[in-house]
Design an enzyme around this catalytic site. Sequence first.
Site, mmCIF file in Angstrom:
data_model
loop_
_atom_site.group_PDB
_atom_site.id
_atom_site.type_symbol
_atom_site.label_atom_id
_atom_site.label_comp_id
_atom_site.label_asym_id
_atom_site.label_seq_id
_atom_site.Cartn_x
_atom_site.Cartn_y
_atom_site.Cartn_z
ATOM 1 C CD GLU A 40 -2.759 -1.026 2.588
ATOM 2 O OE1 GLU A 40 -2.391 -0.245 3.484
ATOM 3 O OE2 GLU A 40 -3.765 -1.741 2.665
ATOM 4 C CG ASP A 380 -11.437 35.644 73.233
ATOM 5 O OD1 ASP A 380 -11.475 34.403 73.418
ATOM 6 O OD2 ASP A 380 -10.867 36.414 74.014
ATOM 7 C CB THR A 713 -3.431 29.201 74.595
ATOM 8 O OG1 THR A 713 -4.729 29.033 75.130
ATOM 9 C CG2 THR A 713 -3.101 28.021 73.721
#
Length: 985
Positions: A40, A380, A713
């Site tokens: 082909e 808070d 904290t």
Amino acid sequence: WGGGGRGMRVIRSADELESLVIEGQREAASALGKDEVYLEKMIERARHIEVQVLGDSHGNIVHLFERDCSVQRRNQKVIERAPAAFMKDDERAKLCASAIKIAESVNYSNAGTVEFLMDVDTGKYYFIEVNPRIQVEHTVTEQVTGIDLVKAQILIADGEEIGSKRSGVPKQKNIKLNGFALQCRITTENPEDNFVPDYGRITAYRGATGFGIRLDGGTAYSGAVINRYYDSMLEKITAWAPDPEQAVKRMGRALREFRIRGLATNLNFLENLINHPTFLDGTYTTRFIDQTPELFNFKPRKDRATKLLNFISEITVNGNKEVKGRRLPIESPLPKTPSPINTAIPEGTRDIFERLGAEGFAKWMLDQKKLLITDTTMRDAHQSLLATRMRSYDMVKIAPAYAHSMSGLLSLECWGGATFDVAMRFLNESPWERIRAIRKQAPNILTQMLLRSSNGVGYTNYPDNVIKYFIEKSADAGVDIFRVFDSLNWVENMRVAMDVVIDSGKICEGTICYTGDIDDPDRAKYNLKYYVDMAKSLEKAGAHILGLKDMAGLLKPAAATRLISALKDEVGIPIHFHTHDTSGISAASVFAAAAAGVDAADAAMDSFSGLTSQPNLGSIVAALKGGPRDTGLDNATIRRLSDYWELVRRQYMAFESDIRAGASEVYLHEMPGGQFTNLKEQARGMGLEERWHEVAKAYADVNRMFGDIVKVTPSSKVVGDMAIMMVSGNLTPEDIENPNKDIAFPASVVSLFKGELGQTHGGFPPELQKKILKGEKPLTERPGLSLPPADLEQHREDAKEASEAEVGDLDLASYLMYPKVYAEFAKTREKFGPISHLPTNVYFYGMVPFQEIMVDLEAGKTLVIRCQAISDVHDDGTVEVFYELNGQPRVIKVKKNDATVAIKENKKAESGNSNHIGAPLPGMISNMAIKVGQKITTGDLLLSIEAMKMETTLHAEKDGIISEILVASGDQVDAKDLLVIIKDK
């Protein structure tokens, strides 16, 4: 050539022809019994072009122009275009004439397709084949010719002649092209799994609409079951426009409109394909997909609606563990935000700050006669009253009302402190999205955060570059005022954080934490000189504002007068006073401070004030009205906002403490307001509710034993850990201080006395420090100096691995503070989507039939969700929840937790049995440091329990061998549950 099943071979020159053909014949004969080979023409760079033809039984044949079918995968067409956008008119005419010639040579009738390959490099084209039928891509031809091919085929087969009115097909000269069309096939072929067709149930199906869009559907619909034998094509979509560019844009829009859920599709692949530059400029060939790997780089689809429905269904069926067993909210209307009074947003403090800069703004504050007010409701207040559980949803909704009607506020305290980790840990939302959303909705008011200096928003020390990175990202995200404090009032430990804030151009509020009583001669450690000296140090360090943080509400009115007066005399920067109303008289301290010249004070909106929160904002404003310190705020506006907050608070009834009145006991234990409710809840969970006053006394005893330290904290956590341990273990101060009695101290206590939180004023009691550290040498320098810089990019990789998701800069900042919490949050976010956009009542309690909500995902994108029905439990243990989502039916299946199965009851540790290690508090096992058979000695770490933003570590109190472990990491335990059994050596 091809032979013997070996596939195609390439012959590059005539010299190779004979030898390769002979080789091919030999292979074919061996494999197939025949020595046949086929030759082909090879076209290395080809386009696949088809010409639609139509012939009748009367000898008439016409063409309907060409289709470009070059976009292929494994010889399967993926996209068709009509006409070929690259082809010129003369090329088109020549190609179509060739197709007609081929059809005429065989007297072709009915519809068919003549196919060609075109060589891109030479422009030549080569015939492939004729498909004698109507192909699925005929619709793209119909769009540009206006001819109904299916109808024409039927009529022609019935004998109708081309050119007749009834056939609907004109003579060739009257067939014209009109615009350009593009066609895609939506399939279940999964591009991420080598295009293997997916199968399963389609849980949601929505197509595209709009001008220029044609849909040719299969049998797909919501609820359809696609089995493995089903044609993978769900929908064929064709977009038409006057030019190729507009056709591609319309196709892109249509692909994005599709919603197909429940199984994989090729939608994302198609989007990548049509938006690729090679496709857009038309230079693609038949090998385009194979040669373009970037087509498979897919942007994950958000699928937010499905994820949210999954979350709502899970909560509806199985409940939210955060409110399980807690009080239900009372029946009340949903919170409704007040309408803005002004249409335009007035100038506020942030506008002034942006105009004057940090130093100029500080001078502006000093020049004010009015008392400036910070509203703490968004940080808070709910941290102190509702265990920090308020969701961003409720804050962001009211933020525009603040912008329009409360522009006279100094700031909105809305970020930092415990809100950062709680947002991810318990509320499944990003703290960064919160601050950015509030900043956007209230652009004229300063935003304020609480920063624990070298602890960031965590509970330990971090390397200096981590703190620097976190602050820079916070500033970029929208924080204006950084209230920087140290848990032991050690200015040296604050310097790194303060310097970064100052360098970022933001407002640095260097903060003194007040403890003790300057009017009590027995508490001379923290006298007036101590506070004045610290204030001078902070001013010298570059603070723009001096913060006075009375976290436990200990500053009495007379002391406030003395302290504020002295500070105003000694420092030249404005003073910002923060207190808690635990005692019930903190408003009097605010008035005393105001009279003494304080520049600003914190207060909470009326319905979130009092008790362990801040004093009442509306009352303070009313009391000062008309006087020299008139705040300038409007009481009617405050009442409207407070009405909103009142209804918001009712939704969080599950997190309310049972504190009903102020308590003078605070002057004994000196607990910060934010810790008071958490510690009381913790005591209740451990069965110590009736012994709360013993816990309070133990807290005071611990403070005395530790040398009277500042308690905020994370230092307050240390005191709380020790107090709980003492009460639950029936230990006295004498036991703790007795050098001959061995005590397994909590890890937080060891860390404090080791100096890992910094240095306390006057130092730690030497004998107790010696006992706790057991010979280990304490730090004497700033902890950050001993920590090597963190490798941020390595942490990014670690975060990516832990979270199984991409990690942006803000994600990295979260991970640096809380690695485990962030990883779990990221996984939840990926699983359930933008949960923070859900209404609060739905987040905590799910939906009921006929309830309808609107979920705003972003500007212009709103989901309308209506719960239609909830099924009974099916045999497989699932429940179906039926919804309408934007008018489309959706069904979500959820596995129901089996309520009929007996709940496992953990064994309890035997009282007095030294071989039993019991849980000192309810929580989750976060770390196991032991295994069965391991030899242990006194003081060895056994495990850690995480609860209420605290991590408690259990250590061995005797030598022995681990005999049995009854829990594992991730298990939830109750107080006194048996965790570990030890046997003697």
